[in-house]
Motif scaffolding. Structure first.
Motif, PDB file in Angstrom:
ATOM      1  N   LYS A 239      -5.548  -3.903 -13.357  1.00  0.00           N
ATOM      2  CA  LYS A 239      -6.128  -3.250 -12.184  1.00  0.00           C
ATOM      3  C   LYS A 239      -7.613  -3.586 -12.060  1.00  0.00           C
ATOM      4  O   LYS A 239      -8.130  -3.728 -10.958  1.00  0.00           O
ATOM      5  CB  LYS A 239      -5.942  -1.735 -12.350  1.00  0.00           C
TER       6      LYS A 239
ATOM      7  N   ARG B 232     -14.354  -2.534   1.707  1.00  0.00           N
ATOM      8  CA  ARG B 232     -13.078  -1.848   1.524  1.00  0.00           C
ATOM      9  C   ARG B 232     -13.009  -1.203   0.130  1.00  0.00           C
ATOM     10  O   ARG B 232     -12.611  -0.055  -0.015  1.00  0.00           O
ATOM     11  CB  ARG B 232     -11.946  -2.864   1.695  1.00  0.00           C
TER      12      ARG B 232
ATOM     13  N   PHE C 246     -15.093   1.867   0.051  1.00  0.00           N
ATOM     14  CA  PHE C 246     -14.527   3.040   0.728  1.00  0.00           C
ATOM     15  C   PHE C 246     -13.250   3.523   0.055  1.00  0.00           C
ATOM     16  O   PHE C 246     -12.731   4.570   0.403  1.00  0.00           O
ATOM     17  CB  PHE C 246     -14.304   2.733   2.212  1.00  0.00           C
ATOM     18  N   LEU C 247     -12.739   2.711  -0.874  1.00  0.00           N
ATOM     19  CA  LEU C 247     -11.636   3.231  -1.693  1.00  0.00           C
ATOM     20  C   LEU C 247     -12.174   4.116  -2.810  1.00  0.00           C
ATOM     21  O   LEU C 247     -11.411   4.705  -3.560  1.00  0.00           O
ATOM     22  CB  LEU C 247     -10.841   2.086  -2.314  1.00  0.00           C
TER      23      LEU C 247
ATOM     24  N   TYR D  79     -14.491   3.079  -5.215  1.00  0.00           N
ATOM     25  CA  TYR D  79     -15.001   2.374  -6.391  1.00  0.00           C
ATOM     26  C   TYR D  79     -16.476   2.079  -6.193  1.00  0.00           C
ATOM     27  O   TYR D  79     -16.883   1.664  -5.110  1.00  0.00           O
ATOM     28  CB  TYR D  79     -14.262   1.052  -6.613  1.00  0.00           C
TER      29      TYR D  79
ATOM     30  N   ARG E 216     -11.350   6.127   4.915  1.00  0.00           N
ATOM     31  CA  ARG E 216     -11.733   5.508   6.178  1.00  0.00           C
ATOM     32  C   ARG E 216     -10.910   4.269   6.431  1.00  0.00           C
ATOM     33  O   ARG E 216     -10.744   3.428   5.555  1.00  0.00           O
ATOM     34  CB  ARG E 216     -13.205   5.125   6.128  1.00  0.00           C
TER      35      ARG E 216
ATOM     36  N   SER F 233      -5.356   1.731  -4.861  1.00  0.00           N
ATOM     37  CA  SER F 233      -5.812   2.842  -4.030  1.00  0.00           C
ATOM     38  C   SER F 233      -5.409   4.203  -4.574  1.00  0.00           C
ATOM     39  O   SER F 233      -5.968   5.216  -4.165  1.00  0.00           O
ATOM     40  CB  SER F 233      -5.241   2.687  -2.615  1.00  0.00           C
TER      41      SER F 233
ATOM     42  N   GLU G  85      -2.844  -0.495   5.295  1.00  0.00           N
ATOM     43  CA  GLU G  85      -4.159   0.109   5.104  1.00  0.00           C
ATOM     44  C   GLU G  85      -4.059   1.628   5.182  1.00  0.00           C
ATOM     45  O   GLU G  85      -4.687   2.349   4.394  1.00  0.00           O
ATOM     46  CB  GLU G  85      -5.149  -0.421   6.149  1.00  0.00           C
TER      47      GLU G  85
ATOM     48  N   MET H  62      -2.738   2.755   1.993  1.00  0.00           N
ATOM     49  CA  MET H  62      -3.763   2.760   0.946  1.00  0.00           C
ATOM     50  C   MET H  62      -4.630   4.005   1.063  1.00  0.00           C
ATOM     51  O   MET H  62      -5.021   4.606   0.057  1.00  0.00           O
ATOM     52  CB  MET H  62      -4.637   1.500   1.057  1.00  0.00           C
ATOM     53  N   LEU H  63      -4.914   4.393   2.312  1.00  0.00           N
ATOM     54  CA  LEU H  63      -5.730   5.600   2.500  1.00  0.00           C
ATOM     55  C   LEU H  63      -4.971   6.824   2.006  1.00  0.00           C
ATOM     56  O   LEU H  63      -5.541   7.698   1.346  1.00  0.00           O
ATOM     57  CB  LEU H  63      -6.086   5.761   3.975  1.00  0.00           C
TER      58      LEU H  63
ATOM     59  N   GLN I  75      -5.024   7.371  -1.626  1.00  0.00           N
ATOM     60  CA  GLN I  75      -6.265   7.981  -2.129  1.00  0.00           C
ATOM     61  C   GLN I  75      -6.168   9.504  -2.115  1.00  0.00           C
ATOM     62  O   GLN I  75      -7.025  10.169  -2.682  1.00  0.00           O
ATOM     63  CB  GLN I  75      -7.423   7.607  -1.211  1.00  0.00           C
TER      64      GLN I  75
END
Lengths: 654, 390, 246
Positions: free
Chosen positions: B243, B257, B260-261, B263, C85, C105, C157, C160-161, C164
């Motif tokens: 990972k 990206r 905003f995840l 990390y 986001r 994610s 996407e 993935m959000l 989270q």
């Protein structure tokens, strides 16, 4: 035309008349004057001779100078019976031909025994020489006067001072008069008879930037370091305390030794040698040799040897300390008068202040000139980077190509002025073409992959460098500046700038103005700016972005070529010429801010001046200057990541 | 779903096999342990090449995987070399001095030994005192720690400054180049404490291995380099296959990206920058005892750019690509510039490869960037894919 | 319902242009909200501010029941605090498999060491399967994300959000460039998501907004022009002027 020629003839005839007017008839001949002082001349004593010399010097007779020179050269003879003076030439035997002092004609013969040669001693010769200097200083020919002034300036002697003083009044040339007056003051500083006149002379130089003034003032403040038991009547600069302000106890003790006021201590090395010399059966004074691997052990062994009387006793630290306490230490001025040293110090301070100001100005000029070089080197890069987002690592090699173009042009056009004029556009054309070729074949396939552009252009860069080495060899090639660019514009003894640097500055200004004009006032500039800000939108409005990119890249490369010619004028032209500038150029662009000519100007100015300032504080070490420079830039980017003049907001991207 | 490390990284086993065969083969053919077909200097070249492969792996991690085109990793390589070089030079000089002082009629004091060593080492730059940075030069252990610590700290501080201010892309490349330039300029000074442009020399003589011939020492270092490379390869493959590797590649492809995840992109960059700097430093510490000399010219920015060239030709984003690129280009470079390559007579002009190798390299590099951005590794991948499809 | 996010008195300007002007905005827990407005109304900048990408010149942004000030946090910290986001263009890691994209994610330790030593648990595998099912990509789990269609990337996407597990989801124009069927799927996804968390959707497309059937906020020149149901705001004279007039 006619009137001009007429007035010329008139002037000529007036001049002739002036020359032909007979000199007023002198009451006295040179022989008369000599006769008047015959006694002291024959005696030849330094103490009494001055009236004779003065009389000759002040006689105003045209042959006085020559007679004095002959006198100095021991060529004057005196007939013993009538005391008359003659020149002589040897005839056969002991007979000499007598020659008249004035006419230079033979006037009879005499036996050597009837004559006496005038042999002035060195003291007298010195006095005559000083008087002769005055003749030179009053020579009708201004060039001779100037030469003699320069000679005095170079090697001043106390005797020059009265001569110089006597020669000021009659001086007609205002420049020379000023020079004489200045020199008189300089000599007075060193050789003036009273402190009062020296102080006046010293103070007259307050704020003077001349190197000669400082050269005359500085010796007054030289000091000698002395150790005394009590302060006597000397001009003390400062008192020193052992162990304070760089004056260590060891320094103080060394001074005592140098002045024979103390015995030297035995150094570790000397002790070792003494011990080695006294090794007996693997022992030194009862100590086993193997144990002597510390200084403490060696000290003990040495003391034991000293106790046996085999070696001189060491001076212990305590003894040294006592010796130091018995003495006082001073820096003493070599100049005895305190009033004079005070005046000199004050004046020098005033001078230093002004020198400091002027050095700042000089530094600013230096910085400006370096900035213009960086600007020229970086602006092409700034254009390609700013407009196309392309990092061109081969930019340095375009600079190198420009410099070699200049060199090759000089092979064909021997006249340096013409060759430079021809080289500038040719260098532009060649690097423009190279840039366009590179854009067409390599770079346009790599837009939107900036890191790969960086690497591909780097590949081109190493290939071009090696090609240049293969063609031109590894040794440096000359690119000679035309003669009128030699020399420097000297404003005063501190501030000066060489003409080449001025020329480069002007060149940078021209290109700055030209680029501003192209970008702000022409159709091409409009389109370039459009492509810079939004390539897609520009393309959809009918702008041929392909063509714009090509032209921009060509323009950027072409300017690099011109920069190459300029840089080649003062640097050695080698294959590595460009790589020395590439990092600085990147720094300039990054610090200044991308996509903006003003930014590049600001970046170049900042980097150029900064480098000069760092070099000023650490002049011996340009490597360190560059190190600090780069570190500074790394830190600078922390605070202004987008440069001095940055696009802000959403246009700047992420 | 959960597959073993080896299954996820088939190249690791293949690579380790090839490396083992290569090292064993070289040993058998060497002068020191084998039949003497390969000269000692060639063994040294091979050992050095292994070190270059190791730093190429570091470069691949930081550039190929994380997208940071660092033009500074050769600086860390050089620093590692300097750190080990200080001990090598000090210890060897100490040996020499002790031997010569043993003849003295009375034994030397510690102070005398130290100043004699100082004279010997710093005489060329007109000094005899030990600069502060040599404080631990007499201790191999501490200098070995410094091999990791000094470049690691430099990378940490520089990376923290650079990443914190969100310097990316070409800006970051230029900045790392500036760092390298500053370091090499600093080392060029005589009062840098590291002997200016003389550098450190005589590093091939290993203190404590008196009487051991270079032919044997070269094999030791060949094996040390091979083991370091193997460990480096495994470490890199392990880091990049999980990972962590996903995040790192994510940063390369789309930094925002990843951010905003949730990390912390800056921290990850800093970790990868520092870890690779340390790998580079270890590679350097193994390289320079084989090279025998290190001087500031080794650190010049151009070296780091060559490193990028190797990785690019070998194929970015593949660990074996970096190894292939570094090995191939550096060995070819040795061959061409060493004068062994045959000249090509064209009649009117003869191509001497000493003069033309750089041109060839430059042009090759442009062509690779243009037409084969995946490098040799990319070609291998395509072949393997074709093979598995058949 | 408790307030989850409160934006108040926020202004930001770029080179003198006020992109956001004294904007105040609130969203409650579990609320679905659509934000509409013409180009340049400040929709994207508003999202930039909430997610920490842009720092406002003034104002404050308060988050959660503990009233944390988001302006002092980095993007990553804000994301970890529970704000997800989605960008306008689909941004997935095209070089990696759908599976890896989702694994990355999942709500887990974000620190480098934790990530390095991460070992997939059975629960994580399950979660990925669930998510894949939800976004309709079960069959594509081992394909590279770059090989997916535009719509699939958008769903990935969103997936993935969701992985989270954010408490607030900011979605920028999710329907742009989608076919009708894809839009329907997207609407369902968002509505589904809004059952367990707050969702803010920025959208141009009125039809899409109508289908979401939620409260609407109209932005204009950087501040709120109107707020209410879609029918309510479309009858507002100011809104009509802005959209049709000028």
């Amino acid at each position: 035309m006619k009137t001009a020629r007429f007035s010329f003839l008139l002037g000529l005839s007036l001049l002739l008349m002036a020359l032909l007017v007979p000199q007023p008839i002198q009451a006295q001949t040179i022989q008369d004057i000599l006769q008047e002082h015959e006694e002291i001349i024959a005696k030849g004593s330094r103490r009494t001779i001055q009236p004779a010399i003065d009389a000759l010097r002040d006689s105003g007779l045209p042959e006085a100078q020559r007679v004095m020179e002959l006198w100095q050269d021991k060529a004057l003879w005196q007939r013993k019976d009538d005391k008359q003076f003659f020149l002589t030439e040897p005839l056969e035997g002991r007979t000499l031909q007598l020659i008249d002092l004035i006419s230079g004609q033979p006037v009879g013969t005499a036996e050597k025994s009837d004559l006496k040669q005038i042999k002035p001693n060195s003291g007298v010769r010195g006095l005559i020489g000083a008087a002769l200097v005055q003749f030179q200083l009053m020579d009708p020919h201004p060039l001779t006067r100037r030469d003699s002034l320069i000679a005095i300036q170079r090697d001043p002697k106390p005797t020059h001072l009265p001569a110089l003083r006597g020669a000021i009044e009659g001086e007609t040339d205002p420049d020379l008069k000023a020079l004489k007056e200045r020199l008189e003051r300089l000599l007075t500083i060193t050789y003036g008879e009273t402190d009062a006149e020296r102080i006046i002379a010293i103070e007259s130089f307050a704020g003077d930037l001349g190197v000669d003034a400082r050269a005359a003032l500085n010796p007054i403040l030289t000091t000698t370091r002395v150790a005394v038991t009590e302060a006597s009547d000397v001009n003390i600069a400062r008192q020193l305390t052992p162990g304070q302000n760089d004056f260590t106890a060891d320094d103080a003790y060394a001074l005592l030794i140098a002045e024979n006021l103390a015995y030297p201590a035995i150094s570790n090395d000397e002790k070792r040698l003494a011990l080695v010399a006294n090794v007996v059966d693997g022992q030194v004074a009862g100590f086993a040799v193997e144990t002597l691997n510390t200084y403490e052990a060696r000290d003990q062994a040495y003391s034991a040897l000293a106790a046996e009387g085999l070696v001189p006793a060491d001076v212990t630290r305590a003894a040294q300390q006592k010796a130091l306490q018995r003495h006082e230490f001073y820096d003493v001025y070599n100049e005895p008068s305190q009033a004079v040293t005070d005046a000199a110090r004050g004046t020098l301070q005033a001078i230093e202040t002004r020198v400091g100001l002027n050095q700042t100005a000089d530094l600013a000029l230096d910085g400006l000139s370096l900035a213009s070089i960086y600007f020229l080197a970086a602006i092409g890069l700034a254009i390609t980077f700013g407009v196309m987002g392309v990092i061109n690592m081969a930019h340095g090699e375009f600079i190198m190509m420009g410099a070699y173009t200049g060199y090759v042009v000089q092979l064909f056009i021997p006249d340096y002025t013409l060759s430079i004029i021809a080289a500038l556009p040719l260098a532009f054309a060649i690097t423009f073409a190279a840039g366009v070729a590179m854009e067409r074949t390599v770079i346009r396939w790599l837009y939107h992959r900036p890191l790969e552009t960086l690497l591909a252009t780097f590949g081109i860069s190493i290939a071009l460098q090696q090609l240049a080495k293969n063609i031109f060899g590894t040794q440096a090639r000359p690119l000679t500046a035309p003669g009128w660019l030699d020399g420097a514009w000297v404003i005063n003894d501190v501030v000066s700038i060489s003409y080449i640097r001025i020329a480069i500055f002007v060149l940078a200004l021209i290109f700055f103005a030209l680029l501003l004009f192209i970008l702000k006032r022409t159709r091409l500039g409009l389109e370039v700016r459009a492509v810079t800000q939004n390539p897609k939108m520009a393309a959809s409005m009918g702008i041929n972005t392909d063509k714009i990119n090509m032209l921009t890249f060509g323009l950027g490369s072409g300017i690099a070529g011109i920069a190459g010619v300029a840089i080649g004028l003062f640097a050695q032209v080698t294959a590595n010429l460009g790589s020395g500038y590439i990092v600085q150029s990147f720094m300039t662009v990054v610090v200044g801010g991308v996509g903006n000519i003003w930014g590049t100007l600001a970046g170049a100015t900042m980097i150029g001046s900064l480098q000069k300032i760092i070099e000023f504080f650490n002049p011996s070490n340009t490597l360190a200057a560059q190190t600090y420079m780069v570190i500074f830039i790394i830190i600078f980017i922390q605070f202004r990541p987008r440069g001095i003049i940055a696009l802000r907001g959403r246009a700047a991207g992420d | 779903m959960q597959r073993s490390f080896i299954a996820r990284n088939p190249s690791v086993l293949i690579f380790l096999g090839i490396l083992a065969v290569f090292t064993l083969g070289a040993t058998i053919l060497s002068e020191g342990f084998g039949i003497g077909l390969i000269s000692t200097s060639m063994i040294k070249t091979l050992g050095k090449t292994l070190c270059l492969c190791l730093i190429a792996i570091a470069m691949d991690l930081v550039w190929g995987y994380c997208g940071i085109l660092s033009l500074g990793h050769f600086a860390f390589f050089g620093l590692g070399g300097y750190m080990i070089g200080m001990w090598l030079m000090y210890a060897r000089t100490e040996n020499i001095i002790l031997t010569s002082l043993a003849q003295a009629p009375i034994p030397p004091t510690d102070d005398e030994i130290r100043s004699a060593i100082g004279n010997q080492i710093f005489g060329v730059v007109g000094g005899s005192d030990f600069p502060l940075i040599w404080a631990f030069a007499d201790s191999l252990t501490i200098q070995l720690v410094l091999v990791v610590l000094v470049p690691g700290l430099l990378a940490l501080v520089f990376g923290w400054l650079a990443f914190r201010s969100r310097v990316t892309g070409v800006y970051l490349s230029i900045l790392t180049q500036a760092m390298t330039l500053a370091l090499s300029l600093y080392l060029f000074q005589n009062d840098s404490g590291l002997r200016g442009n003389n550098g450190l020399s005589g590093l091939q003589n290993i203190p404590g291995a008196k009487g051991v011939p270079q032919s044997v020492i070269s094999i030791w270092f060949l094996w040390a380099s091979a083991i370091a490379l193997a460990l480096g390869y495994i470490l890199a493959a392990w880091m990049m296959s999980g990972k962590f590797g996903s995040v790192i590649r994510g940063i390369r492809d789309d930094e925002a990206r990843v951010r905003f995840l949730g990390y912390s992109v800056e921290t990850y960059k800093l970790v990868i920058f520092t870890v690779t700097a340390i790998i580079a430093a270890i590679a350097g510490a193994l390289y320079y005892p084989q090279a025998g000399i290190i001087n500031p010219a080794e650190i010049a920015p151009i070296a780091s750019i060559y490193l990028a060239v190797w990785v690019a030709i070998g194929g970015r984003g593949r660990i074996y690509g970096a190894v292939i690129g570094a090995a191939l280009v550096s060995l070819l470079s040795t061959w061409f510039t060493g004068g062994q390559a045959p000249s090509i007579p064209l009649g009117f002009y003869t191509i001497h490869w000493v003069d033309w190798w750089q041109v060839l390299l430059g042009v090759t590099f442009v062509l690779v960037t243009l037409f084969a951005p995946q490098g040799i590794g990319g070609a291998i991948d395509r072949l393997v894919r074709k093979g598995t499809q058949l | 319902m408790r307030t989850l996010l409160e934006v108040s008195g926020v202004s930001v300007s770029f080179d003198g242009f006020k992109a956001i002007n004294n904007l105040s905005f609130q969203i409650a827990e579990g609320e679905l909200r659509a934000v509409i407005g013409p180009n340049g109304a400040g929709k994207t900048t508003f999202m930039d501010i909430v997610t920490g990408k842009t720092r406002p010149d003034e104002g404050y942004v308060i988050w959660g029941e503990r009233s944390v000030n988001l302006l002092k946090m980095s993007e990553a910290q804000i994301a970890q605090a529970g704000i997800g986001r989605k960008f306008q263009r689909p941004t997935v890691f095209e070089d990696q498999s759908v599976f890896d994209n989702l694994i990355m994610s999942l709500k887990n330790d974000r620190g480098p060491l934790g990530v390095l030593l991460y070992r997939r648990s059975a629960r994580d595998n399950e979660r990925v399967q669930e998510l894949a099912e939800e976004i309709g990509l079960t069959d594509h789990l081992h394909r590279k994300a770059g090989e997916l269609s535009h719509g699939q990337k958008q769903w990935l996407e969103i997936g993935m959000l969701l992985a989270q597990e954010p408490r607030l989801l900011l979605v920028d124009e999710p329907a742009a460039g989608m076919t009708l069927a894809e839009r329907e799927h997207t609407t369902n996804l968002l509505k589904q998501a809004a059952k367990t968390r707050a969702v803010v959707v920025v959208e141009h497309d009125m039809e899409f907004v109508r289908r979401l059937d939620c409260k609407v906020t109209v932005l204009h020149e950087g501040s709120v022009l109107a707020e209410g149901s879609l029918d309510h705001v479309t009858q507002n004279q100011d809104v009509i002027d802005v959209y049709l007039g000028r």
